[in-house]
Design a protein around this motif. Sequence first.
Motif, short mmCIF file in Angstrom:
data_model
loop_
_atom_site.label_atom_id
_atom_site.label_comp_id
_atom_site.label_asym_id
_atom_site.label_seq_id
_atom_site.Cartn_x
_atom_site.Cartn_y
_atom_site.Cartn_z
N TYR A 232 0.87 -1.17 0.00
CA TYR A 232 0.00 0.00 0.00
C TYR A 232 0.91 1.22 0.00
N GLN A 233 0.34 2.43 -0.04
CA GLN A 233 1.18 3.62 -0.08
C GLN A 233 0.80 4.58 1.04
N GLU A 234 1.80 5.33 1.49
CA GLU A 234 1.59 6.34 2.52
C GLU A 234 2.12 7.68 2.05
N ARG A 235 1.51 8.74 2.56
CA ARG A 235 1.98 10.08 2.30
C ARG A 235 2.61 10.66 3.57
N SER A 236 3.61 11.50 3.40
CA SER A 236 4.20 12.24 4.50
C SER A 236 4.53 13.63 4.02
N TYR A 237 4.80 14.54 4.95
CA TYR A 237 4.86 15.97 4.63
C TYR A 237 6.14 16.59 5.19
N VAL A 238 6.66 17.57 4.47
CA VAL A 238 7.92 18.22 4.86
C VAL A 238 7.74 19.73 4.85
N LEU A 239 8.22 20.37 5.89
CA LEU A 239 8.28 21.83 5.97
C LEU A 239 9.75 22.20 6.09
N ALA A 240 10.23 23.06 5.19
CA ALA A 240 11.62 23.54 5.25
C ALA A 240 11.61 24.97 5.77
N VAL A 241 12.34 25.24 6.86
CA VAL A 241 12.30 26.56 7.50
C VAL A 241 13.70 27.17 7.56
N LYS A 242 13.73 28.49 7.46
CA LYS A 242 14.95 29.26 7.66
C LYS A 242 15.01 29.74 9.11
N GLY A 243 16.22 30.00 9.58
CA GLY A 243 16.39 30.62 10.89
C GLY A 243 16.44 29.67 12.06
N ALA A 244 16.49 28.36 11.81
CA ALA A 244 16.62 27.38 12.90
C ALA A 244 18.08 26.99 13.04
N PRO A 245 18.57 26.77 14.24
CA PRO A 245 19.96 26.34 14.41
C PRO A 245 20.22 25.04 13.66
N PRO A 246 21.38 24.88 13.04
CA PRO A 246 21.66 23.66 12.28
C PRO A 246 21.82 22.43 13.18
N LEU A 247 21.47 21.29 12.63
CA LEU A 247 21.68 20.01 13.31
C LEU A 247 22.80 19.27 12.61
N ASN A 248 23.69 18.69 13.39
CA ASN A 248 24.76 17.88 12.79
C ASN A 248 24.23 16.52 12.37
N GLY A 249 23.41 15.91 13.21
CA GLY A 249 22.87 14.59 12.91
C GLY A 249 21.55 14.66 12.18
N VAL A 250 21.05 13.47 11.77
CA VAL A 250 19.70 13.35 11.23
C VAL A 250 18.87 12.57 12.25
N TYR A 251 17.58 12.93 12.38
CA TYR A 251 16.77 12.44 13.48
C TYR A 251 15.42 11.93 13.00
N LEU A 252 14.92 10.91 13.70
CA LEU A 252 13.57 10.40 13.48
C LEU A 252 13.00 9.95 14.80
N GLY A 253 11.82 10.47 15.15
CA GLY A 253 11.14 10.03 16.36
C GLY A 253 10.35 8.77 16.10
N VAL A 254 10.35 7.85 17.07
CA VAL A 254 9.64 6.58 16.89
C VAL A 254 8.25 6.61 17.50
N ASP A 255 7.93 7.62 18.28
CA ASP A 255 6.58 7.75 18.83
C ASP A 255 5.63 8.27 17.75
N GLN A 256 4.36 7.99 17.93
CA GLN A 256 3.37 8.50 17.00
C GLN A 256 3.40 10.04 17.01
N ASP A 257 3.33 10.62 15.83
CA ASP A 257 3.34 12.07 15.64
C ASP A 257 4.68 12.72 15.97
N SER A 258 5.75 11.92 16.05
CA SER A 258 7.08 12.50 16.23
C SER A 258 7.58 13.07 14.91
N LEU A 259 8.70 13.77 14.96
CA LEU A 259 9.22 14.49 13.81
C LEU A 259 10.44 13.81 13.20
N SER A 260 10.60 14.02 11.90
CA SER A 260 11.83 13.70 11.19
C SER A 260 12.56 15.01 10.96
N LEU A 261 13.88 15.04 11.25
CA LEU A 261 14.62 16.30 11.22
C LEU A 261 15.99 16.13 10.58
#
Length: 457
Positions: A232-261
Amino acid sequence: MQKKSYWNETVSIPARNPLAGDISIDTVIIGGGMAGILTAFLLKKKGRECIVLEAERIGGGQTGCTTAKVTSQHNLIYADLIKTKGEVLARQYAQANEAAIREYESVIRQNKIDCDWKECPAYLYADRKKTELHNEYMAALHLGIPARWTEDTELPFRVEGALRFDAQARFHPIKFLKAVSDEVTVFENTKVIKVTDNGVETDKGNVQAANIVFACHYPFVNIPGYYFMRMYQERSYVLAVKGAPPLNGVYLGVDQDSLSLRTAGELLLIGGEGHRTGEDTCGGQYGKLKSAAARWWPDSKEAYRWSAQDCMTLDKVPYIGRYSRRKQNWFVATGFQKWGMTSSMVSAMILSDMITGEKNRHEEVFSPQRHIGQDAAGNVCKESGHTAVTLTKPSGLPEDKKEKVRTTRCSHLGCHLSWNPEEKTYECPCHGSRFDCRGRVIDGPAQKDITAGGGDE
């Protein structure tokens, strides 16, 4: 704010000519995204003549909608793989994805590709699912992955725990794709109409080929293969923002409604709010991501927004290998879950080996003909039931949308469509086909516009 992908807006790949009549070739690859281009690239290195057929533009599909993390850390997967498939196959999966990261590095180094490649750690983080995450940590260690447990992250909010994989990466996928596609033969604006035993028919001519590769996100030939019953297929959404401090790593939350960063240039990419395609009747995904940005990065400002579509298999492992037992010269790469960049390289490595007669030591776990296990078999029944219900239930379209098209059924297998107010699209909850507000196909497996009327059956 207009929906635009940062990747596609910052890099343009020069246009290629359509196919101009009939040709004969060793291998024809359907789909000019990352998986298709990389497969052609590796086949060329092995001395095989091949072409890529792209219905629209190189990288115009899901490759341009990714968050472009290159990692073997695929959410909570390894503990589950050990349980359902055993240690040998779970280790194959981990090693294949680690090998894919190193192959990207090799290609980039040898070809001097400037694509913002950055080696970095990848993190899974948890608040409520700390126990499940710790189980994943222990599974990763058991499989030989150099994982670390930590509670120290760069995130602006507290987490109960985080699982860190080192030597992972992020990059600009379209910069990379532009460079690699320069090395292979691609015909754009060439739509495959029919696939036969010895080639394909397109709207621009026919291609005779010894080998045929489906790298078109979702296989559009229903039988054999029956992928419509196994994904089956799923949709996901991305917002790209300016002015946020940079992250060195890449992140994914495992809880429901967590963020990918992850950071991309001067932007922070904030992803999430996923749902099964066709099951979003209320909208509001981008609004929720904006609320998260305002809460955790109050000085940030939106620059881009876009969405992605992912093929989800029933046992969480992509289908990479022979299309079916009945079609030994047909090959497929699909079902990448949320990990299209790493899975694209895994696909290219496995398929290029198979086509040239080499044994790939990781191919068994990804085989489309694999035994999927009791839990996944239950998911097959669940998917069949979901399709049956969707075929018979009344249309989920609002009254003001029904008049826009002649039918409320998908042109793939006739399932009732629903309206996604966030994207302004008609969507099929059975297999994930999508159509724009005028009924034109955006995403397969559907091949026909719904303005033409009726389903195929």
